[in-house]
Design an enzyme around this catalytic site. Structure first.
Site, mmCIF file in Angstrom:
data_model
loop_
_atom_site.group_PDB
_atom_site.id
_atom_site.type_symbol
_atom_site.label_atom_id
_atom_site.label_comp_id
_atom_site.label_asym_id
_atom_site.label_seq_id
_atom_site.Cartn_x
_atom_site.Cartn_y
_atom_site.Cartn_z
ATOM 1 N N GLY A 242 -0.462 -10.477 6.648
ATOM 2 C CA GLY A 242 0.426 -9.873 5.650
ATOM 3 C C GLY A 242 -0.324 -9.521 4.384
ATOM 4 O O GLY A 242 -1.561 -9.496 4.371
ATOM 5 N N ASN A 243 0.410 -9.207 3.340
ATOM 6 C CA ASN A 243 -0.227 -8.946 2.050
ATOM 7 C C ASN A 243 0.656 -9.520 0.943
ATOM 8 O O ASN A 243 1.759 -10.004 1.215
ATOM 9 C CB ASN A 243 -0.492 -7.452 1.869
ATOM 10 C CG ASN A 243 0.780 -6.645 1.915
ATOM 11 O OD1 ASN A 243 1.627 -6.761 1.035
ATOM 12 N ND2 ASN A 243 0.946 -5.836 2.961
ATOM 13 N N ARG A 244 0.179 -9.469 -0.266
ATOM 14 C CA ARG A 244 0.853 -10.189 -1.348
ATOM 15 C C ARG A 244 1.954 -9.382 -2.039
ATOM 16 O O ARG A 244 2.507 -9.840 -3.046
ATOM 17 C CB ARG A 244 -0.196 -10.638 -2.383
ATOM 18 C CG ARG A 244 -1.099 -11.741 -1.855
ATOM 19 C CD ARG A 244 -2.201 -12.055 -2.859
ATOM 20 N NE ARG A 244 -1.669 -12.388 -4.171
ATOM 21 C CZ ARG A 244 -2.333 -12.195 -5.319
ATOM 22 N NH1 ARG A 244 -3.535 -11.660 -5.299
ATOM 23 N NH2 ARG A 244 -1.787 -12.514 -6.470
ATOM 24 N N SER A 245 2.276 -8.220 -1.535
ATOM 25 C CA SER A 245 3.283 -7.408 -2.232
ATOM 26 C C SER A 245 4.645 -8.103 -2.205
ATOM 27 O O SER A 245 5.134 -8.496 -1.155
ATOM 28 C CB SER A 245 3.376 -6.040 -1.553
ATOM 29 O OG SER A 245 4.384 -5.304 -2.179
#
Ligand SMILES: Cc1cc2nc3c(=O)[nH]c(=O)nc-3n(C[C@H](O)[C@H](O)[C@H](O)COP(=O)(O)O)c2cc1C
Length: 446
Positions: A242-245
């Site tokens: 995933g990513n931190r958005s």
């Protein structure tokens, strides 16, 4: 792709005109094959004009072309919409006394059927038996829905809306979905893309304009598709890349545009309920949860057809795991060696939307970059803009301690010609308002 659109003789044939148009606009080659009865409802010139191809019901035209088998052989997908009770019975029996019948027998492509008939006809054991047999042969069904039928009655039997059928078409063409079951949109295998597209294909229907008293309603009735959050690419049933958005910036854009009277479809990729609280009860906003990049892509394609502007603020994974494990990857099964994950590139969603854009549609991308200087940020932004072909790119710097999860942001807005249109910032809501100003200008200029 090559699509045969079979049309049979029911009132809903008029809705198949909209379906044909959606498929043509999506870039497909559409061959309309009506039955003789269908032409009593919608005439040949309409089908020919919409599909930009000659249309016949007969196997005796274009004989040297062997049209009665060629259409089926060349098809990537055959859609029958509307499918009458009679058409279902004929398909079940394999009757081939017209061009649609022969095409259906000559094809090895997936077949998608959108039934339309009165409730009594739909519920009749003969029809239900035919449906069961067709399903057992792998024929896909979309609908029928329950709702208002011809005349005063209502109940199951109403043909699905053209947009919903178009979504299933795209799913079948991309091999991404079989079957009608929707699943929760959090984490799932990429080949098992769920039906958030169906929710997205509801599009802007039924949304109210809800301008706020404090802001000008200069976007009243404008339909804007916004994506927000970050995609999750499954590794196994319990883990993901995933990513931190957080989705805060995209949600703020949706809220700011809705306050100016726009109708919003918000594709929400893994966003906390607390962040979504700003928009969930807004009657002008439809929130469609999505999980992976593939799911976001399908939902975006479904909803973008009806959008005047598309603002893609979600952080989309560039890569997904090539072989998603069906079971949890366990340490004790790995023989003491750390597993290696092979990745494959995800499709470029924004570039796809640019390719398929409807006339006059405004397309806005986002780029989050880790950079050493503002100059480098703009330079990277300009390169990305040139690659994507969008009308506006909102570029912001991100890093260990900036961009994500904070309530503040600065967006540099780069125009289609590479010029810096504006730099907007402050709270994410203030940055969103600046961005929406620029989008409103672009919409006004179209
Ligand atoms: C006004 C009108 C509306 C009709 N609507 C439907 C319908 O929605 N579904 C259906 O199964 N038959 C409907 N029918 C009956 C079909 O037209 C009839 O069964 C016809 O033979 C179907 O031919 P086809 O399946 O070869 O196109 C309708 C007939 C009329 C006159």
């Amino acid at each position: 792709m090559n699509i045969v659109l079979g049309v049979t003789g029911g009132i809903a044939a008029y809705k198949a005109v909209a379906l044909a148009r959606l498929l043509v606009e999506a870039g497909h080659e559409v061959h309309v094959v009506p039955t003789e009865d269908a032409l009593r409802f919608v005439g040949k010139p309409t089908w020919e004009a919409i599909s930009r191809r000659s249309v016949t019901t007969s196997v005796h035209e274009d004989v040297p072309e062997v049209r009665h088998v060629a259409l089926g052989q060349r098809a990537d997908l055959v859609v029958v919409a509307p499918a009458t009770a009679n058409a279902l019975a004929r398909m079940t029996a394999g009757i081939a006394d017209d061009l649609l019948g022969t095409t259906l027998l000559a094809t090895r492509a997936p077949v998608l059927v959108a039934p339309a008939m009165h409730t009594e006809m739909w519920e009749h054991p003969a029809t239900q038996d035919n449906v069961a047999i067709l399903r057992s042969r792998g024929v896909e069904f979309v609908g029928p829905e329950s709702g208002r039928l011809t005349g005063d009655d209502s109940g199951p039997g109403r043909m699905s809306e053209p947009e919903a059928i178009a979504v299933r078409v795209e799913q079948l063409l991309s091999g991404s979905e079989r079957g009608d079951e929707a699943e929760p949109a959090d984490l799932r295998a990429p080949e098992d893309v769920p039906a958030s597209e169906e929710a997205a294909s509801e599009g802007f229907r039924g949304l109210d304009e809800a301008p706020s008293a404090e802001t000008p309603a200069d976007l009243e009735g404008v339909r804007i598709l916004v994506s927000a959050g970050g995609t999750r690419e499954p590794i196994d049933p319990v883990r993901y890349l995933g990513n931190r958005s957080s989705g805060r910036q995209g949600v703020a854009v949706a809220a700011a545009a809705a306050d100016r009277g726009a109708k919003i479809v918000l594709l929400a990729a893994n966003i906390d309920d607390a962040v979504l609280a700003d928009v969930v009860s807004n009657p002008a906003v439809r929130v469609v949860p999505v999980g992976s990049a593939a799911e976001l892509e399908a939902a975006a394609r479904a909803a973008s057809a009806g959008a005047d502007a598309v603002i893609m603020a979600a952080a989309v994974a560039d890569y997904r795991v090539a072989d998603v494990a069906g079971q949890k990857i366990r340490k004790e099964d790995s023989g003491g060696r750390a597993p290696t994950l092979a990745l494959v590139e995800n499709p470029d969603i924004l570039a796809g939307l640019v390719r398929e854009r409807r006339p006059g549609q405004v397309l806005v991308g986002f780029a989050a970059e880790t950079v050493e200087s503002e100059g480098e940020l703009l330079e990277r932004g300009r390169r990305k803009l040139a690659r994507k072909g969008v009308d506006l790119l909102a570029v912001n710097a991100v890093g260990w301690d900036e961009g994500f999860e904070s309530s503040e942001n600065t967006l540099h807005l780069i125009g289609a010609d590479g010029s810096l249109v504006d730099t907007v910032g402050g709270t994410k809501r203030e940055a969103a308002e600046g961005l929406v100003d620029a989008v409103a200008d672009l919409i006004r200029d179209r």
